[in-house]
Design a protein around this motif. Structure first.
Motif, PDB file in Angstrom:
ATOM      1  N   UNK A 238       0.832  -1.213   0.000  1.00 18.62           N
ATOM      2  CA  UNK A 238       0.000   0.000   0.000  1.00 18.62           C
ATOM      3  C   UNK A 238       0.857   1.248   0.000  1.00 18.62           C
ATOM      4  N   UNK A 239       0.344   2.304  -0.582  1.00 16.32           N
ATOM      5  CA  UNK A 239       0.999   3.614  -0.569  1.00 16.32           C
ATOM      6  C   UNK A 239       0.279   4.475   0.464  1.00 16.32           C
ATOM      7  N   UNK A 240       1.030   5.147   1.294  1.00 20.32           N
ATOM      8  CA  UNK A 240       0.437   5.869   2.423  1.00 20.32           C
ATOM      9  C   UNK A 240       0.234   7.344   2.086  1.00 20.32           C
ATOM     10  N   UNK A 241      -0.989   7.845   2.327  1.00 12.37           N
ATOM     11  CA  UNK A 241      -1.297   9.261   2.160  1.00 12.37           C
ATOM     12  C   UNK A 241      -1.773   9.861   3.470  1.00 12.37           C
ATOM     13  N   UNK A 242      -2.194  11.138   3.423  1.00 10.83           N
ATOM     14  CA  UNK A 242      -2.652  11.816   4.643  1.00 10.83           C
ATOM     15  C   UNK A 242      -4.057  12.395   4.485  1.00 10.83           C
ATOM     16  N   UNK A 243      -4.840  11.819   3.579  1.00 10.13           N
ATOM     17  CA  UNK A 243      -6.207  12.233   3.241  1.00 10.13           C
ATOM     18  C   UNK A 243      -6.239  13.377   2.236  1.00 10.13           C
ATOM     19  N   UNK A 244      -5.126  14.054   1.967  1.00 12.07           N
ATOM     20  CA  UNK A 244      -5.145  15.224   1.093  1.00 12.07           C
ATOM     21  C   UNK A 244      -4.998  14.820  -0.370  1.00 12.07           C
ATOM     22  N   UNK A 245      -5.492  15.698  -1.261  1.00 14.56           N
ATOM     23  CA  UNK A 245      -5.341  15.464  -2.693  1.00 14.56           C
ATOM     24  C   UNK A 245      -3.865  15.450  -3.090  1.00 14.56           C
ATOM     25  N   UNK A 246      -3.047  16.269  -2.436  1.00 17.22           N
ATOM     26  CA  UNK A 246      -1.622  16.317  -2.756  1.00 17.22           C
ATOM     27  C   UNK A 246      -0.948  14.987  -2.460  1.00 17.22           C
ATOM     28  N   UNK A 247      -1.298  14.376  -1.324  1.00 20.77           N
ATOM     29  CA  UNK A 247      -0.700  13.070  -1.018  1.00 20.77           C
ATOM     30  C   UNK A 247      -1.184  12.017  -2.004  1.00 20.77           C
ATOM     31  N   UNK A 248      -2.428  12.140  -2.467  1.00 18.99           N
ATOM     32  CA  UNK A 248      -2.915  11.230  -3.500  1.00 18.99           C
ATOM     33  C   UNK A 248      -2.184  11.430  -4.814  1.00 18.99           C
ATOM     34  N   UNK A 249      -1.852  12.679  -5.106  1.00 18.52           N
ATOM     35  CA  UNK A 249      -1.107  12.976  -6.333  1.00 18.52           C
ATOM     36  C   UNK A 249       0.274  12.339  -6.292  1.00 18.52           C
ATOM     37  N   UNK A 250       0.965  12.456  -5.154  1.00 17.95           N
ATOM     38  CA  UNK A 250       2.294  11.858  -5.032  1.00 17.95           C
ATOM     39  C   UNK A 250       2.222  10.334  -5.157  1.00 17.95           C
ATOM     40  N   UNK A 251       1.191   9.738  -4.563  1.00 26.16           N
ATOM     41  CA  UNK A 251       1.013   8.287  -4.703  1.00 26.16           C
ATOM     42  C   UNK A 251       0.699   7.929  -6.149  1.00 26.16           C
TER      43      UNK A 251
END
Length: 358
Positions: A238-251
């Motif tokens: 799994x790729x870990x995000x922080x709920x933000x769209x930016x973290x989704x973009x990096x993933x």
């Protein structure tokens, strides 16, 4: 009354005139309203407290008198008499996530419909001391019950001091058997999302997970993994995000480099939005080459490009159930225990399709 006479102006607060002719104002009493409406003080009290056993015409007569006189019920006196403040306290970790904001809105709306006010205390820093302080402040502000919207591992039952007879409800988290919990069916929703992608023919599903400390994220990740294992599929890291769209973009940028990635389940819609942009920036089409599913069904999900397939959470129902549980605990001999699960449903839109041929 020792030279004091009393006048009543039906369009303004009751006035007092002393022997010297000086005029001042005093607080309008229940007896003033009763005289104005031509009813008993007991009837005024029943209308003021929302008692159902009052004839509608009489109720309107009393309400009109209240308005004309500018009468405001003395809530402090009423609380002393009844032992109830008609206020629910809310402790909230963050207002930055869609889920928390919508749950808070639903709680406030449901409480108001029941004649209860709400007092919000945000916890700026997620520490045990901050949570203890929030509970203490709510106790001082006089509330009948407390609803907690946060990661419940911050609630240490041995150190949190609650006022007597104040019930606790925890929203969208895990409190074991210590408190009443109202939770979205996180596991069921995530399982349905993964199953939808597998049923379309994808051989596995990549996952953009929420923060590691989040119970909701933990449950969604566990369900994603369990469903892949049940189907005999490989389980990608799994790729870990922080709920933000930016973290989704990096993933999404990382997923765009994975040649075998044809399906992605993001743990919330904002991260799914970031994934969609990253795939687009790397020349990949959705759903032609990669299918994407989110979780939440935020109001804008249907306006993404393409419209997002996602798991719908009924935040209004979560809020209503929290208020119901809180009100049941007011005056009860003991707090409620156990978990109420609010069902989710998959909303299929244009961001998912069978994998590309070949």
């Amino acid at each position: 009354m020792d030279g004091v006479t009393e006048d009543m102006d039906t369009s303004s607060p009751v006035r007092r005139r002393d022997a010297a002719g000086n005029q001042g104002q005093r607080r309008v009493s229940m007896a003033d309203v009763a005289r104005q409406a031509g009813v008993s003080s007991q009837t005024v009290s029943r209308v003021s407290n929302g008692h159902p056993g009052v004839v509608e015409a009489t109720r309107q007569q009393v309400l009109t008198a209240m308005k004309e006189l500018g009468y405001r019920p003395n809530s402090a006196a009423r609380a002393l008499k009844s032992g109830r403040f008609r206020t629910l306290g809310i402790i909230l970790f963050t207002l930055s996530t869609t889920g928390n904001v919508r749950t808070l809105e639903a709680i406030a709306t449901s409480a108001a419909a029941e004649g209860y006010a709400t007092t919000l205390l945000p916890v700026a820093v997620p520490t045990q001391d901050e949570v203890r302080g929030a509970f203490t402040r709510l106790g001082e502000l006089a509330v009948d019950a407390i609803i907690v919207i946060m990661e419940v591992h911050l609630l240490d039952a041995t150190t949190v001091s609650l006022p007597p007879n104040v019930g606790v409800v925890v929203a969208d988290s895990d409190a074991g058997d210590r408190y009443s919990v109202v939770d979205t069916d996180q596991r069921g929703g995530a399982t349905e999302a993964v199953r939808h992608l597998l049923d379309l023919g994808h051989t596995t599903v990549w996952h953009v997970a929420g923060p590691e400390e989040s119970y909701a994220a933990q449950r969604r990740t566990a369900a994603w993994r369990s469903e892949l294992e049940r189907a005999g599929c490989d389980v990608p890291p799994p790729l870990r995000g922080d709920w933000s769209a930016e973290s989704g973009y990096q993933a999404g940028l990382r997923l765009a480099r994975e040649a075998g990635c044809t399906a992605v389940f993001a743990a919330n819609d904002q991260m799914a939005l970031g994934v969609l942009r990253a795939l687009h920036d790397n020349g990949l089409t959705v759903p032609g080459q990669v299918s994407v599913v989110g979780f939440d069904d935020i109001p804008d999900a249907g306006s993404f490009i393409p419209p997002l397939t996602t798991v719908h959470q009924d935040f209004a129902e979560v809020g209503r159930r929290c208020v119901e549980s809180a009100l049941r605990q007011i005056g009860a001999a003991q707090e409620e225990r156990g978990t109420t699960l609010v069902p989710t449903r998959l909303v299929v839109r244009a961001s998912t399709a069978p994998p590309p041929a070949g």
